[in-house]
Design an enzyme around this catalytic site. Structure first.
Site, PDB file in Angstrom:
ATOM      1  N   ASP A   7       0.313  -0.523  -0.316  1.00 31.98           N
ATOM      2  CA  ASP A   7      -0.015   0.259  -0.049  1.00 31.98           C
ATOM      3  C   ASP A   7       0.834   1.003   0.108  1.00 31.98           C
ATOM      4  OD1 ASP A   7      -2.177   1.639  -0.100  1.00 31.98           O
ATOM      5  OD2 ASP A   7      -2.080   1.674   2.262  1.00 31.98           O
ATOM      6  N   LEU A   8      -0.083   2.655  -0.599  1.00 26.68           N
ATOM      7  CA  LEU A   8       1.384   3.445  -0.792  1.00 26.68           C
ATOM      8  C   LEU A   8       1.216   4.849   1.021  1.00 26.68           C
ATOM      9  CD1 LEU A   8       2.542   4.613  -3.281  1.00 26.68           C
ATOM     10  CD2 LEU A   8       2.212   6.618  -1.075  1.00 26.68           C
ATOM     11  N   ASP A   9      -0.479   5.242   0.919  1.00 31.01           N
ATOM     12  CA  ASP A   9      -0.416   6.011   1.204  1.00 31.01           C
ATOM     13  C   ASP A   9      -0.214   5.941   3.075  1.00 31.01           C
ATOM     14  OD1 ASP A   9      -1.043   8.129  -0.132  1.00 31.01           O
ATOM     15  OD2 ASP A   9      -2.573   7.106  -1.026  1.00 31.01           O
ATOM     16  N   THR A  15       0.330  10.374   3.500  1.00 33.76           N
ATOM     17  CA  THR A  15      -0.394  11.232   3.202  1.00 33.76           C
ATOM     18  C   THR A  15      -2.314  11.663   3.312  1.00 33.76           C
ATOM     19  OG1 THR A  15      -0.955   9.597   2.106  1.00 33.76           O
ATOM     20  CG2 THR A  15       0.505  11.116   0.532  1.00 33.76           C
ATOM     21  N   LYS A  44      -9.238   5.968   5.087  1.00 37.87           N
ATOM     22  CA  LYS A  44      -8.466   5.386   5.420  1.00 37.87           C
ATOM     23  C   LYS A  44      -8.130   3.781   3.746  1.00 37.87           C
ATOM     24  CE  LYS A  44      -5.100   6.462   8.301  1.00 37.87           C
ATOM     25  NZ  LYS A  44      -4.663   5.969   9.648  1.00 37.87           N
ATOM     26  N   SER A 115      -1.861   0.925  -4.606  1.00 37.93           N
ATOM     27  CA  SER A 115      -2.456   1.632  -4.200  1.00 37.93           C
ATOM     28  C   SER A 115      -3.947   1.419  -4.136  1.00 37.93           C
ATOM     29  CB  SER A 115      -1.389   2.725  -3.943  1.00 37.93           C
ATOM     30  OG  SER A 115      -2.621   3.840  -3.803  1.00 37.93           O
ATOM     31  N   ALA A 116      -5.050   2.881  -3.949  1.00 39.59           N
ATOM     32  CA  ALA A 116      -6.343   2.845  -4.232  1.00 39.59           C
ATOM     33  C   ALA A 116      -5.673   4.140  -4.996  1.00 39.59           C
ATOM     34  CB  ALA A 116      -6.653   3.272  -3.449  1.00 39.59           C
ATOM     35  N   ASN A 119      -2.750   8.652  -7.989  1.00 33.34           N
ATOM     36  CA  ASN A 119      -1.610   9.613  -7.192  1.00 33.34           C
ATOM     37  C   ASN A 119      -0.200   8.885  -6.786  1.00 33.34           C
ATOM     38  OD1 ASN A 119      -2.953  12.498  -8.039  1.00 33.34           O
ATOM     39  ND2 ASN A 119      -4.345  11.604  -6.143  1.00 33.34           N
ATOM     40  N   LYS A 146     -10.409  -1.723  -2.772  1.00 32.67           N
ATOM     41  CA  LYS A 146     -10.590  -2.028  -1.035  1.00 32.67           C
ATOM     42  C   LYS A 146     -12.168  -1.942  -0.650  1.00 32.67           C
ATOM     43  CE  LYS A 146      -5.666  -0.545  -1.578  1.00 32.67           C
ATOM     44  NZ  LYS A 146      -4.604  -0.030  -0.929  1.00 32.67           N
ATOM     45  N   GLU A 170      -0.242  -3.013   4.834  1.00 31.60           N
ATOM     46  CA  GLU A 170      -0.686  -2.148   4.496  1.00 31.60           C
ATOM     47  C   GLU A 170      -1.509  -1.516   6.019  1.00 31.60           C
ATOM     48  OE1 GLU A 170      -3.794  -0.968   3.114  1.00 31.60           O
ATOM     49  OE2 GLU A 170      -3.780  -1.515   1.398  1.00 31.60           O
ATOM     50  N   ASP A 171      -1.643   0.093   6.350  1.00 29.23           N
ATOM     51  CA  ASP A 171      -2.929   0.844   6.997  1.00 29.23           C
ATOM     52  C   ASP A 171      -3.460   0.912   7.238  1.00 29.23           C
ATOM     53  OD1 ASP A 171      -2.251   2.448   5.415  1.00 29.23           O
ATOM     54  OD2 ASP A 171      -2.289   3.589   6.793  1.00 29.23           O
TER      55      ASP A 171
HETATM   56  C1  BG6 Z   1      -5.887   5.748  -0.962  1.00 31.61           C
HETATM   57  C2  BG6 Z   1      -5.851   7.069   0.595  1.00 31.61           C
HETATM   58  O1  BG6 Z   1      -4.154   5.300  -0.574  1.00 31.61           O
HETATM   59  O2  BG6 Z   1      -6.408   5.881  -1.809  1.00 31.61           O
HETATM   60  C3  BG6 Z   1      -7.819   7.245   0.546  1.00 31.61           C
HETATM   61  O3  BG6 Z   1      -5.583   5.916   1.755  1.00 31.61           O
HETATM   62  C4  BG6 Z   1      -7.386   7.955  -0.277  1.00 31.61           C
HETATM   63  O4  BG6 Z   1      -7.536   7.732   1.786  1.00 31.61           O
HETATM   64  C5  BG6 Z   1      -7.260   7.093  -2.234  1.00 31.61           C
HETATM   65  O5  BG6 Z   1      -8.680   8.125  -0.504  1.00 31.61           O
HETATM   66  C6  BG6 Z   1      -8.025   7.260  -3.670  1.00 31.61           C
HETATM   67  O6  BG6 Z   1      -6.699   8.979  -3.632  1.00 31.61           O
HETATM   68  P1  BG6 Z   1      -6.613   9.514  -4.635  1.00 31.61           P
HETATM   69  O7  BG6 Z   1      -4.903   9.964  -4.647  1.00 31.61           O
HETATM   70  O8  BG6 Z   1      -7.102   8.436  -6.210  1.00 31.61           O
HETATM   71  O9  BG6 Z   1      -7.598  10.710  -4.929  1.00 31.61           O
HETATM   72 MG    MG Z   2      -3.129   2.881   3.354  1.00 29.48          MG
END
Ligand code: BG6
Ligand code: MG
Length: 220
Positions: A7-9, A15, A44, A115-116, A119, A146, A170-171
């Site tokens: 996972d990234l964030d 973030t 999250k 990651s979801a 970005n 997720k 994952e967090d």
């Molecule tokens: C996840 C975050 O990694 O990405 C969420 O934990 C976020 O909070 C989701 O909404 C989507 O991110 P983005 O950058 O595509 O808006």
């Molecule tokens: Mg996360």
């Protein structure tokens, strides 16, 4: 263990505070509501559009706007968010992560990002980590966010490793559920109460090492 799905964030960089700041401003300016602090952790791992819909529901406005208007609001949030994450540098990589990536590479483990976030490539670029990963799964290409397993299955597919030979990190509770549903071993970062479905939980990223992941994998 042949692959690690990150996972990234909240695992590679923190973030959540920037997401929350941007969502809070959107909620205030466009919906005239104040988001409770609990939304920072509740969102999250939740995709942009699912987060937007949860906020509309919280505001009691889930039927007020057209799909196009909802998308425009989500885009506005993303612009605010991009402004924050464009300031990220190598210094924003969470403790232990650079070391872990080096250890895994030295052991010939394939590394993939699950990651979801749409970005994710931009963030990895800013952190100077883009070349450390063998693949980045594109959340725009998977049907379900997720806690569905889709993004972890896609991340494993992109490194050509069976999910059962992978450890996912994952967090978020929704993320741990997604790893387990994909058939991989789950390592949670954070509270063992919140992440009780994980195979192993560490309190923070500083505790993530090759041997901890190997041990978690050995439990299966
Ligand atoms: C996840 C975050 O990694 O990405 C969420 O934990 C976020 O909070 C989701 O909404 C989507 O991110 P983005 O950058 O595509 O808006
Ligand atoms: Mg996360």
């Amino acid at each position: 263990m042949q692959g690690v799905l990150f996972d990234l964030d909240g695992v590679i960089t923190d973030t959540a505070k920037f997401h929350f700041k941007a969502w809070s401003r959107l909620a205030q300016e466009k919906l005239a509501v104040t988001l409770p602090a609990s939304f920072e952790s509740d969102l999250k791992g939740i995709s942009r559009i699912d987060s937007m819909n949860r906020i509309l529901k919280f505001a009691g406005l889930e039927t007020k706007y057209s799909a196009e208007e909802v998308n425009t609001m989500a885009q506005f949030k993303n612009e605010l968010y991009l402004n924050e994450i464009s300031k990220l540098t190598q210094k924003d990589i969470l403790p232990g992560i650079e070391n872990l990536l080096d250890q895994l590479a030295a052991n010939k483990i394939k590394l993939s990002v699950a990651s979801a976030s749409k970005n994710a490539p931009f963030i990895l670029e800013k952190l100077g980590l883009k070349n450390q990963f063998d693949a980045i799964a594109d959340p725009a290409k998977v049907a379900h966010g997720k806690p569905a397993p889709d993004i972890f299955l896609e991340a494993a597919r992109k490194i050509a490793v069976e999910p059962s030979q992978c450890v996912g990190i994952e967090d978020a509770k929704a993320g741990v559920e997604a790893i387990k549903a994909a058939g991989a071993i789950a390592v949670g970062v954070g509270s063992s109460t919140d992440l009780n479905e994980a195979d192993t939980v560490v309190a923070n990223t500083g505790e993530l090492t090759y041997s901890i992941l190997e041990q978690a994998f050995g439990k299966k």
